[in-house]
Design an enzyme around this catalytic site. Structure first.
Site, PDB file in Angstrom:
ATOM      1  N   ASP A  22      -3.467  -4.345   9.310  1.00 44.13           N
ATOM      2  CA  ASP A  22      -3.186  -4.623   7.913  1.00 44.13           C
ATOM      3  C   ASP A  22      -1.772  -4.121   7.604  1.00 44.13           C
ATOM      4  O   ASP A  22      -1.162  -3.416   8.426  1.00 44.13           O
ATOM      5  CB  ASP A  22      -4.235  -3.894   7.064  1.00 44.13           C
ATOM      6  CG  ASP A  22      -3.942  -3.942   5.587  1.00 44.13           C
ATOM      7  OD1 ASP A  22      -3.634  -5.029   5.077  1.00 44.13           O
ATOM      8  OD2 ASP A  22      -4.006  -2.879   4.932  1.00 44.13           O
TER       9      ASP A  22
ATOM     10  N   ASP B 107      -0.336  -3.146   3.788  1.00 40.06           N
ATOM     11  CA  ASP B 107      -0.342  -2.124   2.742  1.00 40.06           C
ATOM     12  C   ASP B 107      -1.408  -1.069   2.995  1.00 40.06           C
ATOM     13  O   ASP B 107      -2.585  -1.391   3.205  1.00 40.06           O
ATOM     14  CB  ASP B 107      -0.585  -2.770   1.375  1.00 40.06           C
ATOM     15  CG  ASP B 107       0.590  -3.625   0.927  1.00 40.06           C
ATOM     16  OD1 ASP B 107       1.581  -3.057   0.460  1.00 40.06           O
ATOM     17  OD2 ASP B 107       0.507  -4.859   1.072  1.00 40.06           O
TER      18      ASP B 107
ATOM     19  N   ASP C   7      -7.195  -0.362   5.992  1.00 43.25           N
ATOM     20  CA  ASP C   7      -7.407   0.745   5.060  1.00 43.25           C
ATOM     21  C   ASP C   7      -8.279   0.399   3.871  1.00 43.25           C
ATOM     22  O   ASP C   7      -8.671   1.288   3.115  1.00 43.25           O
ATOM     23  CB  ASP C   7      -6.050   1.228   4.518  1.00 43.25           C
ATOM     24  CG  ASP C   7      -5.517   0.312   3.423  1.00 43.25           C
ATOM     25  OD1 ASP C   7      -5.249   0.785   2.303  1.00 43.25           O
ATOM     26  OD2 ASP C   7      -5.374  -0.898   3.684  1.00 43.25           O
TER      27      ASP C   7
END
Length: 256
Positions: free
Chosen positions: A16, A18, A197
């Protein structure tokens, strides 16, 4: 991890952006990649089958916020959850869906009616995101937005993707899990690691488990999201921890 270390040429490293490669900031437009991440990813890219960034951001935005990423060997950016792709300097994908533009046009009136302070809208071209991080009560604002945004999404044939103090309206039919699964099949991967996240990364974790390949899931841990950590094989301390883990992996390849 043993399969990845013993046969790096068959490994796909998926990440990922961000919260994983880039620290979360109040204004998404001011996000920036971890300063050591491009170098570490380049070191990985020299050994593995592919490095793939799977993000809700447009690929061009991820590359703009990540100077040096375009130089990572074999890098592929699967943006908009896989609807758009950057590879070898070129971006490909279908035209933006009309429903996103219509929903975005109606958002200002909806937000005015709710009178929520500090709520911001991010135009992601193929999606539109409503952020509450800068609100005096981010959780409360998110709760008040869920039902009206779900109604707006349904009206325009969109789905709502929840995240860290954000609700994103986007087209159905693709998520990070589907994007990762298709990429693994395309590359005939022999092992896979995925690092994320947020709640949108749960689908990618599920894809790792469903792939039938030796796989490892890594959570870039935070106090804001615990659901992902509960399903991860490894939990590290935010982007700093992600970069440290990837550095260890790249070092192991270099010394093998």
């Amino acid at each position: 991890m043993e399969a990845i270390l013993s046969d790096p040429a068959g490994a796909v490293i998926g990440l990922d952006f961000d919260g994983t490669l880039s620290p979360i900031v109040p204004d998404p437009a001011k996000a920036v990649i971890h300063p050591k991440a491009p170098e570490v990813l380049a070191a990985l890219g020299a050994h593995v089958l592919a490095v793939a960034i799977v993000t809700g951001r447009p690929p061009a935005t991820a590359l703009e916020l990540g100077p040096g990423l375009a130089d990572v060997p074999g890098l592929v950016v699967l943006g908009h959850y896989g609807f758009e792709r950057w590879e070898n300097g070129r971006i490909s994908g279908p035209p933006p869906p009309a429903g996103v533009l219509r929903a975005e046009a109606e958002l200002p009136l909806l937000l005015d009616k709710l009178a929520l302070e500090g709520v911001t809208v991010e135009d992601k071209v193929r999606a539109v995101a409503v952020h509450t991080r800068r609100s005096p009560d981010p959780e409360g604002a998110l709760a008040r937005l869920r039902e009206p945004l779900a109604e707006l999404a349904g009206k325009h044939d969109l789905v709502v993707e929840p995240g860290r103090f954000v609700l994103e309206l986007r087209p159905p039919g693709m998520d990070k899990g589907q994007a990762l699964s298709l990429f693994l099949a395309e590359r005939a991967a022999r092992s896979v690691m995925f690092v994320g996240d947020d709640l949108g990364d749960l689908a990618a974790f599920a894809a790792v488990r469903a792939s039938g390949l030796p796989g490892v899931t890594v959570c870039s841990g935070s106090a804001e999201v615990t659901a992902l950590a509960e399903q991860a094989d490894i939990v590290v301390d935010g982007p700093d921890g992600v970069v440290a883990l990837l550095h260890e992996l790249a070092s192991a390849f270099s010394h093998s």
